[in-house]
Design a protein around this motif. Structure first.
Motif, PDB file in Angstrom:
ATOM      1  N   TRP A 225      61.624 -37.088 -69.932  1.00  0.00           N
ATOM      2  CA  TRP A 225      63.056 -37.401 -69.864  1.00  0.00           C
ATOM      3  C   TRP A 225      63.881 -36.517 -70.779  1.00  0.00           C
ATOM      4  N   SER A 228      64.238 -33.162 -69.231  1.00  0.00           N
ATOM      5  CA  SER A 228      65.065 -33.188 -68.024  1.00  0.00           C
ATOM      6  C   SER A 228      66.549 -33.271 -68.355  1.00  0.00           C
ATOM      7  N   ILE A 261      62.798 -36.519 -62.506  1.00  0.00           N
ATOM      8  CA  ILE A 261      62.625 -37.908 -62.968  1.00  0.00           C
ATOM      9  C   ILE A 261      62.097 -38.803 -61.854  1.00  0.00           C
TER      10      ILE A 261
END
Length: 275
Positions: A225, A228, A261
């Motif tokens: 995460w 990203s 994701i």
């Protein structure tokens, strides 16, 4: 090309790497190439497993003084490891290599010959073939644009070179700077951006230079995460604005973020059909 210039290979290894893959990677750049590097810089990114150390010991005996080991006390990540290794590269040409991929036999020959003939190019990559854990081909050919203008435009969608295929002039890093951990696990994207913004010239050769290992762990690394979100911000606020890309680049950045994701089976489909 006769009288090939000397060059270094820059690699990093850490404790989660698979020893058999690591062995194949080293074999491909020393035992299977039509031309050998003059120097292999291998950065040990923290403490390694006993099996990985056995592979290193094997290649110390095979490569002799051409294999230079740089040991980091703790695992600090690929960007830091490569930045430290880069300082030990002696020669004006530097090839990147990852510890789980396989360079094809003529990779260095093709890339060195290209750089010799094209003095304006600072970094050259290549096409690749994707393989799985067992070495089976899962995608025969992944192509990239060949010329600098095309690659700058391609960067509005995704990275212009496959990082493990990159073969640099050392002057690239004098222009663009070294690897940084500015974006977690996104050191290659940052490097390409800094290359373009500092007028480096990019190219790819139309030759499969690498068997790229796309395994389940490959998708897990892209489920980070922090990476990203950081990469999305960097593309929207820095890359796309500073390089003058349009709204389509923003759409690609958001799409890539959503894929990154998503569950692994969606990532696999995306990489199979859109890579």
């Amino acid at each position: 090309m006769e009288n090939y210039p000397k060059f270094s290979v820059l690699m990093s290894v850490y404790y989660k790497d698979v020893p058999s893959f690591f062995d194949q990677a080293l074999s491909s750049i020393w035992l299977q190439q039509t031309i050998r590097p003059s120097q292999i810089i291998l950065v040990k990114d923290g403490l390694l497993t006993e099996d990985l150390e056995k592979v290193i010991k094997k290649y110390i005996e095979i490569c002799g003084p051409s294999l230079n080991i740089i040991s980091l006390q703790r695992n600090s990540g690929l960007a830091y490891a490569l930045s430290q290794g880069l300082e030990h590269c002696k020669y004006d040409y530097i090839a990147r290599m990852d510890s789980d991929d396989i360079s094809t036999p003529e990779r260095f020959d093709k890339q060195l010959t290209f750089l010799h003939k094209n003095k304006d190019i600072d970094v050259v990559g290549s096409y690749l073939t994707e393989i799985n854990e067992n070495g089976d081909i899962i995608k025969e050919l992944v192509k990239y644009p060949l010329e600098n203008g095309e690659l700058r435009e391609f960067f509005s969608k995704r990275d212009p070179l496959a990082h493990p295929t990159a073969f640099f002039r050392k002057s690239f890093f004098m222009k663009a700077g070294s690897y940084t951990n500015e974006i977690n696990l996104g050191e290659d994207t940052v490097l390409w951006y800094r290359g373009f913004i500092n007028n480096c010239h990019f190219a790819n050769v139309p030759h499969v230079g690498l068997l790229f290992r796309r395994t389940n762990s490959f998708y897990k690394r892209r489920s980070n995460w922090k990476k990203s979100i950081s990469l999305l911000k960097f593309r929207l606020l820095t890359i796309n604005r500073r390089l003058g890309y349009n709204i389509n680049a923003d759409i690609y950045a958001i799409t890539y973020f959503l894929i990154s994701i998503s569950p692994n089976f969606i990532k696999k489909l995306a990489y199979q059909f859109f890579r």
